[in-house]
Write a protein that holds these residues in place. Structure first.
Motif, PDB file in Angstrom:
ATOM      1  N   GLY A  50       0.825  -1.198   0.000  1.00 29.40           N
ATOM      2  CA  GLY A  50       0.000   0.000   0.000  1.00 29.40           C
ATOM      3  C   GLY A  50       0.859   1.248   0.000  1.00 29.40           C
ATOM      4  O   GLY A  50       2.088   1.190   0.085  1.00 29.40           O
ATOM      5  N   MET A  51       0.204   2.403  -0.059  1.00 25.30           N
ATOM      6  CA  MET A  51       0.951   3.657  -0.158  1.00 25.30           C
ATOM      7  C   MET A  51       1.772   3.907   1.102  1.00 25.30           C
ATOM      8  O   MET A  51       2.985   4.141   1.025  1.00 25.30           O
ATOM      9  CB  MET A  51      -0.017   4.809  -0.410  1.00 25.30           C
ATOM     10  N   VAL A  52       1.137   3.855   2.270  1.00 30.01           N
ATOM     11  CA  VAL A  52       1.877   4.082   3.515  1.00 30.01           C
ATOM     12  C   VAL A  52       2.860   2.952   3.763  1.00 30.01           C
ATOM     13  O   VAL A  52       4.021   3.183   4.114  1.00 30.01           O
ATOM     14  CB  VAL A  52       0.911   4.239   4.697  1.00 30.01           C
ATOM     15  N   GLY A  53       2.408   1.718   3.584  1.00 28.42           N
ATOM     16  CA  GLY A  53       3.282   0.583   3.824  1.00 28.42           C
ATOM     17  C   GLY A  53       4.511   0.589   2.945  1.00 28.42           C
ATOM     18  O   GLY A  53       5.625   0.306   3.398  1.00 28.42           O
ATOM     19  N   GLY A  54       4.333   0.935   1.668  1.00 30.17           N
ATOM     20  CA  GLY A  54       5.471   0.977   0.761  1.00 30.17           C
ATOM     21  C   GLY A  54       6.483   2.036   1.146  1.00 30.17           C
ATOM     22  O   GLY A  54       7.702   1.813   1.071  1.00 30.17           O
ATOM     23  N   LEU A  55       6.001   3.206   1.572  1.00 29.37           N
ATOM     24  CA  LEU A  55       6.919   4.239   2.038  1.00 29.37           C
ATOM     25  C   LEU A  55       7.600   3.812   3.334  1.00 29.37           C
ATOM     26  O   LEU A  55       8.795   4.077   3.540  1.00 29.37           O
ATOM     27  CB  LEU A  55       6.166   5.550   2.240  1.00 29.37           C
ATOM     28  N   ALA A  56       6.867   3.118   4.204  1.00 39.05           N
ATOM     29  CA  ALA A  56       7.460   2.643   5.453  1.00 39.05           C
ATOM     30  C   ALA A  56       8.562   1.629   5.191  1.00 39.05           C
ATOM     31  O   ALA A  56       9.600   1.637   5.863  1.00 39.05           O
ATOM     32  CB  ALA A  56       6.380   2.039   6.345  1.00 39.05           C
ATOM     33  N   VAL A  57       8.351   0.737   4.226  1.00 35.53           N
ATOM     34  CA  VAL A  57       9.401  -0.227   3.862  1.00 35.53           C
ATOM     35  C   VAL A  57      10.668   0.519   3.456  1.00 35.53           C
ATOM     36  O   VAL A  57      11.782   0.208   3.908  1.00 35.53           O
ATOM     37  CB  VAL A  57       8.928  -1.163   2.731  1.00 35.53           C
ATOM     38  N   GLN A  58      10.520   1.519   2.599  1.00 33.26           N
ATOM     39  CA  GLN A  58      11.679   2.270   2.113  1.00 33.26           C
ATOM     40  C   GLN A  58      12.389   3.012   3.253  1.00 33.26           C
ATOM     41  O   GLN A  58      13.617   2.996   3.355  1.00 33.26           O
ATOM     42  CB  GLN A  58      11.239   3.263   1.045  1.00 33.26           C
ATOM     43  N   LEU A  59      11.619   3.665   4.113  1.00 30.28           N
ATOM     44  CA  LEU A  59      12.220   4.450   5.193  1.00 30.28           C
ATOM     45  C   LEU A  59      12.847   3.560   6.254  1.00 30.28           C
ATOM     46  O   LEU A  59      13.907   3.887   6.805  1.00 30.28           O
ATOM     47  CB  LEU A  59      11.157   5.360   5.817  1.00 30.28           C
ATOM     48  N   ALA A  60      12.210   2.424   6.553  1.00 30.27           N
ATOM     49  CA  ALA A  60      12.772   1.502   7.544  1.00 30.27           C
ATOM     50  C   ALA A  60      14.068   0.885   7.037  1.00 30.27           C
ATOM     51  O   ALA A  60      15.055   0.773   7.777  1.00 30.27           O
ATOM     52  CB  ALA A  60      11.753   0.409   7.883  1.00 30.27           C
ATOM     53  N   ALA A  61      14.086   0.492   5.770  1.00 28.43           N
ATOM     54  CA  ALA A  61      15.319  -0.067   5.208  1.00 28.43           C
ATOM     55  C   ALA A  61      16.417   0.990   5.189  1.00 28.43           C
ATOM     56  O   ALA A  61      17.586   0.689   5.489  1.00 28.43           O
ATOM     57  CB  ALA A  61      15.057  -0.592   3.794  1.00 28.43           C
ATOM     58  N   ARG A  62      16.058   2.219   4.890  1.00 31.38           N
ATOM     59  CA  ARG A  62      17.034   3.307   4.875  1.00 31.38           C
ATOM     60  C   ARG A  62      17.594   3.560   6.271  1.00 31.38           C
ATOM     61  O   ARG A  62      18.745   3.969   6.420  1.00 31.38           O
ATOM     62  CB  ARG A  62      16.377   4.575   4.318  1.00 31.38           C
ATOM     63  N   ALA A  63      16.779   3.293   7.294  1.00 36.47           N
ATOM     64  CA  ALA A  63      17.217   3.465   8.681  1.00 36.47           C
ATOM     65  C   ALA A  63      18.063   2.299   9.179  1.00 36.47           C
ATOM     66  O   ALA A  63      18.472   2.284  10.342  1.00 36.47           O
ATOM     67  CB  ALA A  63      16.003   3.642   9.585  1.00 36.47           C
ATOM     68  N   GLY A  64      18.306   1.321   8.325  1.00 32.85           N
ATOM     69  CA  GLY A  64      19.162   0.198   8.696  1.00 32.85           C
ATOM     70  C   GLY A  64      18.432  -0.969   9.316  1.00 32.85           C
ATOM     71  O   GLY A  64      19.075  -1.914   9.814  1.00 32.85           O
ATOM     72  N   LEU A  65      17.098  -0.945   9.284  1.00 29.52           N
ATOM     73  CA  LEU A  65      16.334  -2.062   9.828  1.00 29.52           C
ATOM     74  C   LEU A  65      16.233  -3.173   8.790  1.00 29.52           C
ATOM     75  O   LEU A  65      16.250  -2.924   7.580  1.00 29.52           O
ATOM     76  CB  LEU A  65      14.933  -1.595  10.235  1.00 29.52           C
ATOM     77  N   VAL A  66      16.135  -4.408   9.263  1.00 29.43           N
ATOM     78  CA  VAL A  66      15.980  -5.563   8.381  1.00 29.43           C
ATOM     79  C   VAL A  66      14.480  -5.783   8.213  1.00 29.43           C
ATOM     80  O   VAL A  66      13.791  -6.229   9.128  1.00 29.43           O
ATOM     81  CB  VAL A  66      16.659  -6.811   8.967  1.00 29.43           C
ATOM     82  N   VAL A  67      13.968  -5.447   7.047  1.00 31.22           N
ATOM     83  CA  VAL A  67      12.527  -5.371   6.820  1.00 31.22           C
ATOM     84  C   VAL A  67      12.006  -6.652   6.186  1.00 31.22           C
ATOM     85  O   VAL A  67      12.540  -7.136   5.188  1.00 31.22           O
ATOM     86  CB  VAL A  67      12.184  -4.184   5.906  1.00 31.22           C
ATOM     87  N   THR A  68      10.933  -7.170   6.769  1.00 24.89           N
ATOM     88  CA  THR A  68      10.130  -8.208   6.125  1.00 24.89           C
ATOM     89  C   THR A  68       8.803  -7.580   5.751  1.00 24.89           C
ATOM     90  O   THR A  68       8.172  -6.899   6.562  1.00 24.89           O
ATOM     91  CB  THR A  68       9.900  -9.406   7.063  1.00 24.89           C
ATOM     92  N   ALA A  69       8.384  -7.765   4.521  1.00 23.64           N
ATOM     93  CA  ALA A  69       7.146  -7.172   4.021  1.00 23.64           C
ATOM     94  C   ALA A  69       6.052  -8.217   3.993  1.00 23.64           C
ATOM     95  O   ALA A  69       6.251  -9.337   3.521  1.00 23.64           O
ATOM     96  CB  ALA A  69       7.365  -6.614   2.617  1.00 23.64           C
ATOM     97  N   LEU A  70       4.877  -7.852   4.512  1.00 23.66           N
ATOM     98  CA  LEU A  70       3.705  -8.707   4.421  1.00 23.66           C
ATOM     99  C   LEU A  70       2.747  -8.060   3.425  1.00 23.66           C
ATOM    100  O   LEU A  70       2.321  -6.922   3.607  1.00 23.66           O
ATOM    101  CB  LEU A  70       3.045  -8.854   5.796  1.00 23.66           C
ATOM    102  N   ALA A  71       2.429  -8.801   2.350  1.00 24.79           N
ATOM    103  CA  ALA A  71       1.585  -8.258   1.281  1.00 24.79           C
ATOM    104  C   ALA A  71       1.051  -9.420   0.465  1.00 24.79           C
ATOM    105  O   ALA A  71       1.343 -10.593   0.745  1.00 24.79           O
ATOM    106  CB  ALA A  71       2.392  -7.298   0.399  1.00 24.79           C
ATOM    107  N   GLY A  72       0.254  -9.108  -0.552  1.00 28.05           N
ATOM    108  CA  GLY A  72      -0.238 -10.144  -1.441  1.00 28.05           C
ATOM    109  C   GLY A  72       0.903 -10.804  -2.203  1.00 28.05           C
ATOM    110  O   GLY A  72       1.921 -10.172  -2.501  1.00 28.05           O
ATOM    111  N   ALA A  73       0.728 -12.084  -2.521  1.00 26.50           N
ATOM    112  CA  ALA A  73       1.796 -12.829  -3.194  1.00 26.50           C
ATOM    113  C   ALA A  73       2.234 -12.154  -4.481  1.00 26.50           C
ATOM    114  O   ALA A  73       3.412 -12.195  -4.860  1.00 26.50           O
ATOM    115  CB  ALA A  73       1.334 -14.261  -3.465  1.00 26.50           C
ATOM    116  N   GLU A  74       1.294 -11.504  -5.161  1.00 26.51           N
ATOM    117  CA  GLU A  74       1.612 -10.864  -6.439  1.00 26.51           C
ATOM    118  C   GLU A  74       2.496  -9.630  -6.270  1.00 26.51           C
ATOM    119  O   GLU A  74       3.046  -9.119  -7.254  1.00 26.51           O
ATOM    120  CB  GLU A  74       0.325 -10.467  -7.170  1.00 26.51           C
TER     121      GLU A  74
END
Length: 299
Positions: free
Chosen positions: A153-177
């Motif tokens: 999603g819009m917020v989730g996608g930005l959060a993934v980018q910002l969290a990874a940029r902050a050095g966190l190891v990100v796992t994303a939960l989303a639709g398989a596609e």
């Protein structure tokens, strides 16, 4: 000027385009000529009466991209014609940004990203500020693990980018596609919707508002950040539970805009509608699976 409002709660058909006087900026405020304005899930909630306001004319719109048209008293740092983005906070208000002009506090504005057009920039304020604040409130050190729900999603996608940029190891939960897409945003791991991560994580940023099931993914003593006020699950197992609520913040928004210009933050537009078709944009908002922000455009 024209503005999108609702005079009674209900579905998209209740959205009206009315003519109202152009608002005037007061001290510390700026009148913005709106060129594009994001339409967000909160606008649908306003239309449905979730926040109250029965009997009032209520305007829509939190996101804005446009240019400075008039300065109120005591405003410095801005000039007429400057391209800006901003957050018009508040669910129950007579006018929002879904109008030809909008008044915002000068402190809520930032220079628009120079490298994208107004339509794209209009998706930054609410989603970007929500995601950035949520990542900060995780309070996790670099190398910590975080699960972002609703990562496509819009917020989730930005959060993934910002969290990874902050050095966190990100796992994303989303639709398989959406696996390839969210990995491209910086997710190191992926969990298909309806599944659980392989093991506990240090924190969950719950953009999908899963609530208690998402809390179950957090290790003892970890952190859960929810994005809908008053919807977070009760704390347990020593987990710190945070209910994030967005706030207008021009300085933080300026930092996000600089990331967009640096190519470090990707914005997405799902569809555009002219202001006159705001009801159609609200109807689109009710559909599932939208990827990116729906944006109202104004000439």
């Amino acid at each position: 000027m024209r503005a999108a409002v609702v005079n009674g709660f209900g579905g998209p058909e209740r959205v009206e385009i009315v003519r109202v006087p152009v608002p005037r900026p007061g001290a510390g405020q700026v009148l913005v000529r709106v060129r594009a304005a994001g339409i967000n899930p909160v606008d649908g909630a306003v239309r449905a009466g979730v926040f109250g306001g029965e009997g009032q004319r209520i305007g829509f719109g939190w996101d804005v991209a446009g240019e400075v048209d008039e300065l109120g008293a005591d405003v410095t740092g801005w000039a007429v014609g400057d391209r800006v983005v901003g957050l018009h906070y508040g669910p129950v208000k007579p006018l929002g940004t879904h109008a030809e002009y909008a008044v915002l506090d000068a402190s809520a504005l930032a220079a628009a990203p120079a490298g994208v057009d107004d339509v794209t920039a209009a998706g930054l304020p609410l989603s970007g500020l929500t995601a950035a604040r949520a990542v900060d409130q995780l309070g996790l050190a670099p190398g910590s693990t975080v699960l972002v729900t609703g990562a496509a999603g819009m917020v989730g996608g930005l959060a993934v980018q910002l969290a990874a940029r902050a050095g966190l190891v990100v796992t994303a939960l989303a639709g398989a596609e959406d696996e390839a897409f969210v990995r491209g945003l910086g997710a190191a791991g992926f969990v298909p919707r309806g599944s659980a991560p392989a093991g506990p994580v240090d924190g969950v940023l719950d953009a999908a508002v899963l609530g208690e099931p998402a809390l179950g993914f957090v290790r003892d003593g970890g952190v859960y950040v929810g994005l809908r006020p008053h919807a977070a699950p009760a704390a347990e197992r020593g987990i710190r539970v945070v209910e994030q609520e967005v706030a207008a913040d021009g300085a933080r928004l300026a930092r996000l805009a600089s990331l967009v210009d640096a190519g470090a933050l990707t914005l997405r537009v799902a569809e555009t509608y002219p202001l006159a078709e705001a009801a159609g944009a609200h109807a689109h908002l009710t559909k599932s699976g939208t990827r990116g922000r729906i944006v109202l455009t104004l000439p």
